[in-house]
Design a protein around this motif. Sequence first.
Motif, PDB file in Angstrom:
ATOM      1  N   ARG A 136      36.389  56.940  24.136  1.00  0.00           N
ATOM      2  CA  ARG A 136      37.420  57.617  24.114  1.00  0.00           C
ATOM      3  C   ARG A 136      38.605  56.464  23.894  1.00  0.00           C
ATOM      4  O   ARG A 136      38.777  55.382  24.450  1.00  0.00           O
ATOM      5  CB  ARG A 136      37.770  58.163  25.655  1.00  0.00           C
ATOM      6  CG  ARG A 136      36.856  59.548  25.968  1.00  0.00           C
ATOM      7  CD  ARG A 136      37.034  60.042  27.253  1.00  0.00           C
ATOM      8  NE  ARG A 136      38.081  59.715  27.901  1.00  0.00           N
ATOM      9  CZ  ARG A 136      38.520  60.377  28.994  1.00  0.00           C
ATOM     10  NH1 ARG A 136      37.686  61.267  29.740  1.00  0.00           N
ATOM     11  NH2 ARG A 136      39.656  60.015  29.539  1.00  0.00           N
ATOM     12  N   PRO A 137      39.839  56.992  23.641  1.00  0.00           N
ATOM     13  CA  PRO A 137      40.699  55.902  23.339  1.00  0.00           C
ATOM     14  C   PRO A 137      41.182  55.259  24.554  1.00  0.00           C
ATOM     15  O   PRO A 137      42.029  54.092  24.536  1.00  0.00           O
ATOM     16  CB  PRO A 137      41.950  56.856  22.587  1.00  0.00           C
ATOM     17  CG  PRO A 137      41.424  57.904  21.974  1.00  0.00           C
ATOM     18  CD  PRO A 137      39.947  58.520  22.798  1.00  0.00           C
ATOM     19  N   ASP A 138      41.227  56.012  25.469  1.00  0.00           N
ATOM     20  CA  ASP A 138      41.545  55.375  27.031  1.00  0.00           C
ATOM     21  C   ASP A 138      40.614  54.706  27.509  1.00  0.00           C
ATOM     22  O   ASP A 138      40.702  54.171  28.543  1.00  0.00           O
ATOM     23  CB  ASP A 138      42.231  56.480  27.870  1.00  0.00           C
ATOM     24  CG  ASP A 138      41.141  57.489  28.269  1.00  0.00           C
ATOM     25  OD1 ASP A 138      40.001  57.446  28.021  1.00  0.00           O
ATOM     26  OD2 ASP A 138      41.473  58.374  28.917  1.00  0.00           O
ATOM     27  N   LEU A 190      30.675  66.246  15.228  1.00  0.00           N
ATOM     28  CA  LEU A 190      31.855  65.079  14.812  1.00  0.00           C
ATOM     29  C   LEU A 190      32.876  65.962  13.758  1.00  0.00           C
ATOM     30  O   LEU A 190      32.434  66.054  12.963  1.00  0.00           O
ATOM     31  CB  LEU A 190      31.236  63.838  14.276  1.00  0.00           C
ATOM     32  CG  LEU A 190      32.159  62.558  13.841  1.00  0.00           C
ATOM     33  CD1 LEU A 190      32.236  62.028  15.377  1.00  0.00           C
ATOM     34  CD2 LEU A 190      31.591  61.786  13.088  1.00  0.00           C
ATOM     35  N   VAL A 191      33.974  66.056  14.439  1.00  0.00           N
ATOM     36  CA  VAL A 191      35.156  66.409  13.631  1.00  0.00           C
ATOM     37  C   VAL A 191      35.788  65.372  12.817  1.00  0.00           C
ATOM     38  O   VAL A 191      36.487  64.595  13.348  1.00  0.00           O
ATOM     39  CB  VAL A 191      36.054  67.584  14.203  1.00  0.00           C
ATOM     40  CG1 VAL A 191      36.830  68.087  13.186  1.00  0.00           C
ATOM     41  CG2 VAL A 191      35.200  68.467  15.171  1.00  0.00           C
ATOM     42  N   LEU A 192      35.538  65.333  11.477  1.00  0.00           N
ATOM     43  CA  LEU A 192      35.976  64.307  10.666  1.00  0.00           C
ATOM     44  C   LEU A 192      37.462  64.315  10.506  1.00  0.00           C
ATOM     45  O   LEU A 192      37.854  65.517  10.338  1.00  0.00           O
ATOM     46  CB  LEU A 192      35.070  63.994   9.422  1.00  0.00           C
ATOM     47  CG  LEU A 192      33.740  63.730   9.790  1.00  0.00           C
ATOM     48  CD1 LEU A 192      33.042  63.833   8.420  1.00  0.00           C
ATOM     49  CD2 LEU A 192      33.610  62.385  10.254  1.00  0.00           C
ATOM     50  N   PRO A 193      38.326  63.369  10.114  1.00  0.00           N
ATOM     51  CA  PRO A 193      39.599  63.505   9.667  1.00  0.00           C
ATOM     52  C   PRO A 193      39.876  64.120   8.435  1.00  0.00           C
ATOM     53  O   PRO A 193      40.963  64.819   8.308  1.00  0.00           O
ATOM     54  CB  PRO A 193      40.063  61.950   9.337  1.00  0.00           C
ATOM     55  CG  PRO A 193      39.169  61.261  10.446  1.00  0.00           C
ATOM     56  CD  PRO A 193      37.805  61.808  10.382  1.00  0.00           C
ATOM     57  N   ASN A 194      38.786  64.336   7.663  1.00  0.00           N
ATOM     58  CA  ASN A 194      39.115  65.084   6.288  1.00  0.00           C
ATOM     59  C   ASN A 194      39.024  66.762   6.642  1.00  0.00           C
ATOM     60  O   ASN A 194      38.837  67.644   5.760  1.00  0.00           O
ATOM     61  CB  ASN A 194      38.280  64.763   5.094  1.00  0.00           C
ATOM     62  CG  ASN A 194      36.876  64.983   5.554  1.00  0.00           C
ATOM     63  OD1 ASN A 194      36.488  65.382   6.581  1.00  0.00           O
ATOM     64  ND2 ASN A 194      35.713  64.662   4.546  1.00  0.00           N
ATOM     65  N   LEU A 232      38.094  61.088  19.858  1.00  0.00           N
ATOM     66  CA  LEU A 232      37.271  59.850  19.917  1.00  0.00           C
ATOM     67  C   LEU A 232      37.596  58.841  19.120  1.00  0.00           C
ATOM     68  O   LEU A 232      38.011  58.994  18.113  1.00  0.00           O
ATOM     69  CB  LEU A 232      35.612  60.057  19.775  1.00  0.00           C
ATOM     70  CG  LEU A 232      34.756  60.905  20.855  1.00  0.00           C
ATOM     71  CD1 LEU A 232      33.617  60.956  20.690  1.00  0.00           C
ATOM     72  CD2 LEU A 232      35.403  60.454  22.269  1.00  0.00           C
ATOM     73  N   LEU A 233      37.503  57.680  19.390  1.00  0.00           N
ATOM     74  CA  LEU A 233      37.882  56.585  18.683  1.00  0.00           C
ATOM     75  C   LEU A 233      36.408  55.718  18.103  1.00  0.00           C
ATOM     76  O   LEU A 233      35.713  55.841  18.609  1.00  0.00           O
ATOM     77  CB  LEU A 233      38.571  55.204  19.558  1.00  0.00           C
ATOM     78  CG  LEU A 233      39.098  53.976  18.693  1.00  0.00           C
ATOM     79  CD1 LEU A 233      40.133  54.284  17.991  1.00  0.00           C
ATOM     80  CD2 LEU A 233      39.352  52.764  19.961  1.00  0.00           C
ATOM     81  N   VAL A 234      36.666  55.595  16.839  1.00  0.00           N
ATOM     82  CA  VAL A 234      35.384  54.880  16.208  1.00  0.00           C
ATOM     83  C   VAL A 234      35.805  53.445  16.458  1.00  0.00           C
ATOM     84  O   VAL A 234      36.373  52.421  15.920  1.00  0.00           O
ATOM     85  CB  VAL A 234      35.574  55.067  14.709  1.00  0.00           C
ATOM     86  CG1 VAL A 234      34.319  54.153  13.987  1.00  0.00           C
ATOM     87  CG2 VAL A 234      35.668  56.420  14.249  1.00  0.00           C
ATOM     88  N   ALA A 235      34.748  52.893  17.528  1.00  0.00           N
ATOM     89  CA  ALA A 235      34.985  51.592  18.021  1.00  0.00           C
ATOM     90  C   ALA A 235      34.168  50.491  17.021  1.00  0.00           C
ATOM     91  O   ALA A 235      34.546  49.220  17.205  1.00  0.00           O
ATOM     92  CB  ALA A 235      34.525  51.510  19.407  1.00  0.00           C
TER      93      ALA A 235
END
Length: 334
Positions: free
Chosen positions: A46-48, A63-67, A27-30
């Motif tokens: 969603r990015p799309d 929420l699976v964080l980038p870290n 998912l994108l953080v909008a």
Amino acid sequence: MAIDMPAADAPSASRPAAANPSSVTDLLVAAKTPVSDGVVTLTLARPDGGRLPDWAPGAHIDLVLPNGLTRQYSLCGDRWDARTYRIGVLREPAGRGGSAFVHEELETGDLAGLGGPRNNFRLAPAERYLFVAGGIGITPLLPMIVQAEMLGVEWRLLYGGRTRSSMAFLDELAPYGDKVTVCPEDEHGLLELDAWLPETPDGMKVYCCGPGPLLDAVERRCAAWPPGCLRTERFVAADQDMTSADTSFEVELRRSGRTLSVARDQSLLQALGDAGVPVLSSCRQGLCGTCETTVLDGVPDHRDSLLDETERAAGDCMFVCVSRSNSPRLVLDL
């Protein structure tokens, strides 16, 4: 609601994405928006720009964080908006990295993984509702309020927090007028539960989310109520009153045709993982519901903070991260 795991759980909390990558969607953080002292909301898409899974009041996501950390957050946005999710995140000074990363490092345009949504805090029909929120516990209750209002059902909200400036979403609640009672502790003291919780519910259902002491106090006040009239959701696992020591037991996996032994010093989830049986999990505290598993036979020893007494007595499901067995053998639908 947000669940920030203790340090010992942080490595395992990131395992769902690795163990079952097909269950996680990017998912994108909008948008990232401050809504009170110490609380930000994230708008996720969603990015799309495509449609997200439907959800109902009380649902939460992983929420699976980038870290690499995974945290659970209640959905608190518009359930009829099919293309965005909204969550609220409290900055936890004593947390173990999840909320700090969201507040300090996660930015608009970043990607995060999505697991879920799941719902262990569903809004059941009632003649009237009382919603009781403590701090960030307001998040799962916001969609419930919208639902009750839309259905024309009588409801009230009792909302407590440390200070008025720390209490999120007051602007969204203001249009409801005197249906909402806001009680900052520095102005009014602790919530006066006796004035709000009658001796008998008389058609009322109470939904409560917040810190442990608040939930403990509400549960004591409603202890004599019929099952199902009070529903709570916790930030951290409740203390369990263990009546027996851990013992070893066997578990039969009906679909796999296998039988495993679970040692007294081993969790059922660990035994399944060691045997190469994949079970998606996240919190490892019996809080998030990710590892719910169907029980076909045997008597589970429920140690979660999710099931009510009626659901525990049914014995047809369990959360394998913390729960064990009260019978020598369990049969699971795995």
